[in-house]
Write a protein that holds these residues in place. Structure first.
Motif, PDB file in Angstrom:
ATOM      1  N   GLY A 161       0.813  -1.203   0.000  1.00  0.00           N
ATOM      2  CA  GLY A 161       0.000   0.000   0.000  1.00  0.00           C
ATOM      3  C   GLY A 161       0.853   1.263   0.000  1.00  0.00           C
ATOM      4  O   GLY A 161       0.591   2.211  -0.745  1.00  0.00           O
ATOM      5  N   ALA A 162       1.874   1.277   0.856  1.00  0.00           N
ATOM      6  CA  ALA A 162       2.727   2.472   0.944  1.00  0.00           C
ATOM      7  C   ALA A 162       3.347   2.790  -0.412  1.00  0.00           C
ATOM      8  O   ALA A 162       3.471   3.959  -0.788  1.00  0.00           O
ATOM      9  CB  ALA A 162       3.817   2.258   1.994  1.00  0.00           C
ATOM     10  N   GLU A 163       3.719   1.768  -1.161  1.00  0.00           N
ATOM     11  CA  GLU A 163       4.285   2.004  -2.492  1.00  0.00           C
ATOM     12  C   GLU A 163       3.250   2.617  -3.437  1.00  0.00           C
ATOM     13  O   GLU A 163       3.595   3.449  -4.283  1.00  0.00           O
ATOM     14  CB  GLU A 163       4.752   0.691  -3.109  1.00  0.00           C
ATOM     15  CG  GLU A 163       6.034   0.157  -2.567  1.00  0.00           C
ATOM     16  CD  GLU A 163       6.322  -1.183  -3.216  1.00  0.00           C
ATOM     17  OE1 GLU A 163       7.357  -1.302  -3.869  1.00  0.00           O
ATOM     18  OE2 GLU A 163       5.486  -2.098  -3.086  1.00  0.00           O
ATOM     19  N   ALA A 164       2.006   2.195  -3.307  1.00  0.00           N
ATOM     20  CA  ALA A 164       0.963   2.782  -4.152  1.00  0.00           C
ATOM     21  C   ALA A 164       0.800   4.262  -3.810  1.00  0.00           C
ATOM     22  O   ALA A 164       0.658   5.108  -4.699  1.00  0.00           O
ATOM     23  CB  ALA A 164      -0.362   2.029  -3.964  1.00  0.00           C
ATOM     24  N   VAL A 165       0.844   4.593  -2.507  1.00  0.00           N
ATOM     25  CA  VAL A 165       0.719   5.993  -2.080  1.00  0.00           C
ATOM     26  C   VAL A 165       1.901   6.802  -2.603  1.00  0.00           C
ATOM     27  O   VAL A 165       1.734   7.886  -3.186  1.00  0.00           O
ATOM     28  CB  VAL A 165       0.620   6.080  -0.535  1.00  0.00           C
ATOM     29  CG1 VAL A 165       0.663   7.530  -0.070  1.00  0.00           C
ATOM     30  CG2 VAL A 165      -0.657   5.395  -0.040  1.00  0.00           C
ATOM     31  N   GLU A 166       3.114   6.305  -2.401  1.00  0.00           N
ATOM     32  CA  GLU A 166       4.314   6.993  -2.899  1.00  0.00           C
ATOM     33  C   GLU A 166       4.236   7.192  -4.406  1.00  0.00           C
ATOM     34  O   GLU A 166       4.576   8.262  -4.921  1.00  0.00           O
ATOM     35  CB  GLU A 166       5.569   6.158  -2.573  1.00  0.00           C
ATOM     36  CG  GLU A 166       5.932   6.098  -1.116  1.00  0.00           C
ATOM     37  CD  GLU A 166       6.829   7.268  -0.685  1.00  0.00           C
ATOM     38  OE1 GLU A 166       7.199   8.085  -1.547  1.00  0.00           O
ATOM     39  OE2 GLU A 166       7.129   7.345   0.512  1.00  0.00           O
ATOM     40  N   GLY A 211      -4.894  -1.852  -2.437  1.00  0.00           N
ATOM     41  CA  GLY A 211      -3.851  -2.732  -1.896  1.00  0.00           C
ATOM     42  C   GLY A 211      -4.527  -3.779  -1.046  1.00  0.00           C
ATOM     43  O   GLY A 211      -5.619  -4.231  -1.353  1.00  0.00           O
ATOM     44  N   LYS A 212      -3.896  -4.144   0.045  1.00  0.00           N
ATOM     45  CA  LYS A 212      -4.455  -5.082   1.005  1.00  0.00           C
ATOM     46  C   LYS A 212      -5.245  -6.225   0.333  1.00  0.00           C
ATOM     47  O   LYS A 212      -4.639  -7.169  -0.121  1.00  0.00           O
ATOM     48  CB  LYS A 212      -5.270  -4.338   2.064  1.00  0.00           C
ATOM     49  CG  LYS A 212      -4.348  -3.479   2.958  1.00  0.00           C
ATOM     50  CD  LYS A 212      -4.956  -3.099   4.278  1.00  0.00           C
ATOM     51  CE  LYS A 212      -3.878  -2.588   5.228  1.00  0.00           C
ATOM     52  NZ  LYS A 212      -3.785  -1.138   5.343  1.00  0.00           N
ATOM     53  N   ALA A 213      -6.582  -6.155   0.271  1.00  0.00           N
ATOM     54  CA  ALA A 213      -7.385  -7.278  -0.245  1.00  0.00           C
ATOM     55  C   ALA A 213      -7.072  -7.623  -1.698  1.00  0.00           C
ATOM     56  O   ALA A 213      -7.416  -8.714  -2.169  1.00  0.00           O
ATOM     57  CB  ALA A 213      -8.876  -6.972  -0.093  1.00  0.00           C
ATOM     58  N   ASN A 234      -4.555  11.063   9.304  1.00  0.00           N
ATOM     59  CA  ASN A 234      -4.462  10.152   8.157  1.00  0.00           C
ATOM     60  C   ASN A 234      -3.622   8.936   8.499  1.00  0.00           C
ATOM     61  O   ASN A 234      -2.770   8.971   9.392  1.00  0.00           O
ATOM     62  CB  ASN A 234      -3.844  10.885   6.962  1.00  0.00           C
ATOM     63  CG  ASN A 234      -2.371  11.236   7.181  1.00  0.00           C
ATOM     64  OD1 ASN A 234      -1.509  10.359   7.188  1.00  0.00           O
ATOM     65  ND2 ASN A 234      -2.070  12.522   7.387  1.00  0.00           N
ATOM     66  N   PHE A 235      -3.834   7.871   7.753  1.00  0.00           N
ATOM     67  CA  PHE A 235      -2.871   6.762   7.716  1.00  0.00           C
ATOM     68  C   PHE A 235      -2.690   6.342   6.267  1.00  0.00           C
ATOM     69  O   PHE A 235      -3.632   5.876   5.616  1.00  0.00           O
ATOM     70  CB  PHE A 235      -3.315   5.548   8.546  1.00  0.00           C
ATOM     71  CG  PHE A 235      -2.258   4.472   8.526  1.00  0.00           C
ATOM     72  CD1 PHE A 235      -1.191   4.501   9.417  1.00  0.00           C
ATOM     73  CD2 PHE A 235      -2.282   3.469   7.567  1.00  0.00           C
ATOM     74  CE1 PHE A 235      -0.184   3.542   9.359  1.00  0.00           C
ATOM     75  CE2 PHE A 235      -1.271   2.502   7.507  1.00  0.00           C
ATOM     76  CZ  PHE A 235      -0.228   2.544   8.412  1.00  0.00           C
ATOM     77  N   HIS A 236      -1.465   6.520   5.750  1.00  0.00           N
ATOM     78  CA  HIS A 236      -1.194   6.133   4.370  1.00  0.00           C
ATOM     79  C   HIS A 236       0.012   5.203   4.252  1.00  0.00           C
ATOM     80  O   HIS A 236       0.467   4.939   3.136  1.00  0.00           O
ATOM     81  CB  HIS A 236      -0.968   7.383   3.506  1.00  0.00           C
ATOM     82  CG  HIS A 236      -2.163   8.284   3.411  1.00  0.00           C
ATOM     83  ND1 HIS A 236      -3.303   7.949   2.696  1.00  0.00           N
ATOM     84  CD2 HIS A 236      -2.415   9.511   3.947  1.00  0.00           C
ATOM     85  CE1 HIS A 236      -4.188   8.934   2.785  1.00  0.00           C
ATOM     86  NE2 HIS A 236      -3.683   9.891   3.541  1.00  0.00           N
ATOM     87  N   GLY A 237       0.564   4.742   5.383  1.00  0.00           N
ATOM     88  CA  GLY A 237       1.703   3.834   5.313  1.00  0.00           C
ATOM     89  C   GLY A 237       2.858   4.330   6.159  1.00  0.00           C
ATOM     90  O   GLY A 237       2.697   5.241   6.978  1.00  0.00           O
ATOM     91  N   ARG A 238       4.034   3.728   5.965  1.00  0.00           N
ATOM     92  CA  ARG A 238       5.130   3.892   6.923  1.00  0.00           C
ATOM     93  C   ARG A 238       6.437   4.380   6.329  1.00  0.00           C
ATOM     94  O   ARG A 238       7.460   4.359   7.023  1.00  0.00           O
ATOM     95  CB  ARG A 238       5.386   2.537   7.584  1.00  0.00           C
ATOM     96  CG  ARG A 238       4.195   2.005   8.372  1.00  0.00           C
ATOM     97  CD  ARG A 238       3.864   2.885   9.530  1.00  0.00           C
ATOM     98  NE  ARG A 238       3.050   2.180  10.520  1.00  0.00           N
ATOM     99  CZ  ARG A 238       2.847   2.630  11.741  1.00  0.00           C
ATOM    100  NH1 ARG A 238       3.350   3.803  12.107  1.00  0.00           N
ATOM    101  NH2 ARG A 238       2.102   1.940  12.581  1.00  0.00           N
ATOM    102  N   GLU A 286      -7.971   4.006  -1.082  1.00  0.00           N
ATOM    103  CA  GLU A 286      -8.976   2.971  -0.786  1.00  0.00           C
ATOM    104  C   GLU A 286      -8.296   1.655  -0.418  1.00  0.00           C
ATOM    105  O   GLU A 286      -8.878   0.580  -0.580  1.00  0.00           O
ATOM    106  CB  GLU A 286      -9.892   2.777  -2.001  1.00  0.00           C
ATOM    107  CG  GLU A 286     -10.779   3.981  -2.318  1.00  0.00           C
ATOM    108  CD  GLU A 286     -12.234   3.792  -1.875  1.00  0.00           C
ATOM    109  OE1 GLU A 286     -12.512   2.831  -1.117  1.00  0.00           O
ATOM    110  OE2 GLU A 286     -13.078   4.611  -2.290  1.00  0.00           O
ATOM    111  N   ILE A 287      -7.066   1.755   0.083  1.00  0.00           N
ATOM    112  CA  ILE A 287      -6.296   0.543   0.375  1.00  0.00           C
ATOM    113  C   ILE A 287      -6.984  -0.315   1.435  1.00  0.00           C
ATOM    114  O   ILE A 287      -6.992  -1.539   1.345  1.00  0.00           O
ATOM    115  CB  ILE A 287      -4.850   0.930   0.766  1.00  0.00           C
ATOM    116  CG1 ILE A 287      -4.120   1.464  -0.481  1.00  0.00           C
ATOM    117  CG2 ILE A 287      -4.092  -0.239   1.389  1.00  0.00           C
ATOM    118  CD1 ILE A 287      -2.836   2.216  -0.198  1.00  0.00           C
ATOM    119  N   GLN A 288      -7.601   0.342   2.412  1.00  0.00           N
ATOM    120  CA  GLN A 288      -8.333  -0.433   3.447  1.00  0.00           C
ATOM    121  C   GLN A 288      -9.847  -0.395   3.217  1.00  0.00           C
ATOM    122  O   GLN A 288     -10.558  -1.348   3.519  1.00  0.00           O
ATOM    123  CB  GLN A 288      -8.001   0.111   4.840  1.00  0.00           C
ATOM    124  CG  GLN A 288      -8.456  -0.803   5.963  1.00  0.00           C
ATOM    125  CD  GLN A 288      -7.837  -0.496   7.320  1.00  0.00           C
ATOM    126  OE1 GLN A 288      -8.352  -0.931   8.339  1.00  0.00           O
ATOM    127  NE2 GLN A 288      -6.732   0.220   7.372  1.00  0.00           N
TER     128      GLN A 288
END
Ligand code: PLP
Length: 419
Positions: free
Chosen positions: A124-129, A272-274, A158-162, A245-247
């Protein structure tokens, strides 16, 4: 039996199963595993559908689903079959060559979410980046923002990754502290506040990046009309709307995407995720040709992104969602969840927010922290995870039955009233 150094004695699945107890395995992790998580003290060894089994053979209902990475349950037969079939043919090519699975994945995923193109990544973080890079390039090449001046507007909590860039625009001090200096070019506005958003947009704005529902923040659902407002403001300001919409995506809320509840089409939708079916990491940036088309050869990439195994699993995930069965199931079971939680309000539950099969439940702090409630539920065979303070998040697999759901919510009621 003593295992040889080559491990060739370990032929049967049973003999490769650990002989150590849960407690021993938890203790064994401590000195050798970075402490970046604080897991519940359960050691899962097997799973099927909505159920997991620990090392001692206790069966427990999974009400977290890997933070929505397991929307279709553990080891859904159609997904496992797709993975097995692909494992026997081709697993990795890198994008130096084409592979015979990627075209169909891209065609069917873009059709499912109503976009033109996709950029395959892994986490997911890669998709955000990737979306941030695309938005910046779009701002310079299409909008005409002066070089290195582009801004991206994000929301508080927000939470978009690490990654370093992503935690740089987090408002969670635990996520940020000690990891600077951070990437410039981000503005933070309060979530669910269209006036503040409007005030933050100017000629440097490349994009607004938000979660349509904030999962990690405690399943925070914005007011009706917020997403429509974000779409209108971004259109007027001539900047992109990026929906993470990762989660929230891929069936969780009772629709394919959470933005579908308002009939809104963002410029970029991050998945991402699912999308990896609970088997492997698969993520994607989906979007319009005008926006994703700004990328040229060599300007972005990923060794594993779009690999044939990921494409095969991702295509099987899309296949499940094309039927609409899982979206309907999330909506239907969601009413069971909502009814059950409504009964608990005033009986240990202060309030809750729910959409589809996804709920953030605020427990009366006088009864316990989210962590304490999660541990009590675990002891009774229900796995959940706290988010912040006294909030617990419920996100069961979309395959859970009404009966199982009632059991889980009933057990929560028992724990809250009797401990
Ligand atoms: C989990 C999550 C991410 C990050 O995904 P990873 O695969 O853990 O990198 C990004 N955005 C949202 C909304 C998420 O829930």
């Amino acid at each position: 039996m003593t295992a040889t150094t080559t491990g060739t004695d370990r032929t049967s699945p049973v003999s490769s199963r650990t002989s150590r107890t849960s407690a021993e395995l938890i203790r064994a992790e401590e000195p050798v595993l970075a402490h970046n998580y604080h897991p519940l003290p359960v050691v899962v060894a097997a799973a099927e559908g909505a159920w997991v089994e620990d090392v001692e053979g206790h069966r427990m209902l999974d009400m977290l689903s890997g933070y929505s990475a397991l929307n279709f349950g553990h080891r859904h037969p159609a997904l496992i079959e797709a993975a097995h079939r692909q494992l026997d043919r081709l697993t990795l090519t890198s994008r130096a060559f084409h592979n015979d699975r990627l075209a169909e994945f891209a065609e069917r995923l873009t059709t499912l979410v109503g976009q033109d193109m996709m950029l395959p990544m892994n986490t997911g973080a890669e998709a955000v980046e990737s979306a941030i890079k695309v938005a910046r390039k779009w701002a310079y090449e299409v909008k005409g923002v002066p070089a290195d001046r582009a801004t991206v507007v994000v929301a508080s909590d927000n939470f978009h990754g690490r990654t370093t860039t992503i935690v740089g625009f987090s408002t969670d001090e635990t996520a940020r502290t000690g990891f600077g200096p951070f990437t410039p070019g981000f503005r933070i506005v309060p979530y669910n506040d269209l006036e503040a958003l409007a005030a933050a947009l100017d000629e440097t704005t490349a994009a607004v990046l938000i979660e349509p529902i904030q999962g990690e923040a405690g399943v925070v659902i914005p007011d009706d009309g917020y997403l429509t407002g974000v779409r209108e403001l971004t259109r007027r300001a001539g900047c992109l709307f990026i929906a993470d919409e990762i989660q929230s995506g891929l069936g969780r809320t009772g629709r394919t995407l959470a933005v579908d509840h308002e009939g809104v089409v963002p410029d970029l939708v991050l998945l991402g995720k699912a999308l990896g079916g609970g088997i492997i990491p698969v993520s994607a940036v989906t979007g319009s040709r005008e926006v994703l088309g700004v990328l040229g050869p060599g300007e972005h990439g990923s060794t594993f992104g779009g690999n044939p195994l990921a494409a095969a699993v991702g295509t099987a995930v899309v296949g499940l969602l094309e039927t609409g069965v899982f979206q309907r199931r999330a909506a239907g079971a969601g009413t069971v969840l909502r009814d059950g939680l409504t009964d608990l309000v005033g009986r240990g539950v202060l309030g809750f927010r729910a959409r589809g099969l996804w709920a953030g439940v605020d427990i009366d702090p006088a009864i316990g922290t989210g962590r304490e409630i999660s541990e009590l539920l675990m002891a009774r065979g229900i796995l959940v995870k706290d988010t912040h303070g006294s909030t617990i998040r419920l996100a069961p697999p979309l395959t859970i039955t009404d009966e199982e759901l009632r059991t889980a919510v009933g057990t929560l009621g028992d724990v809250l009233t009797r401990g």
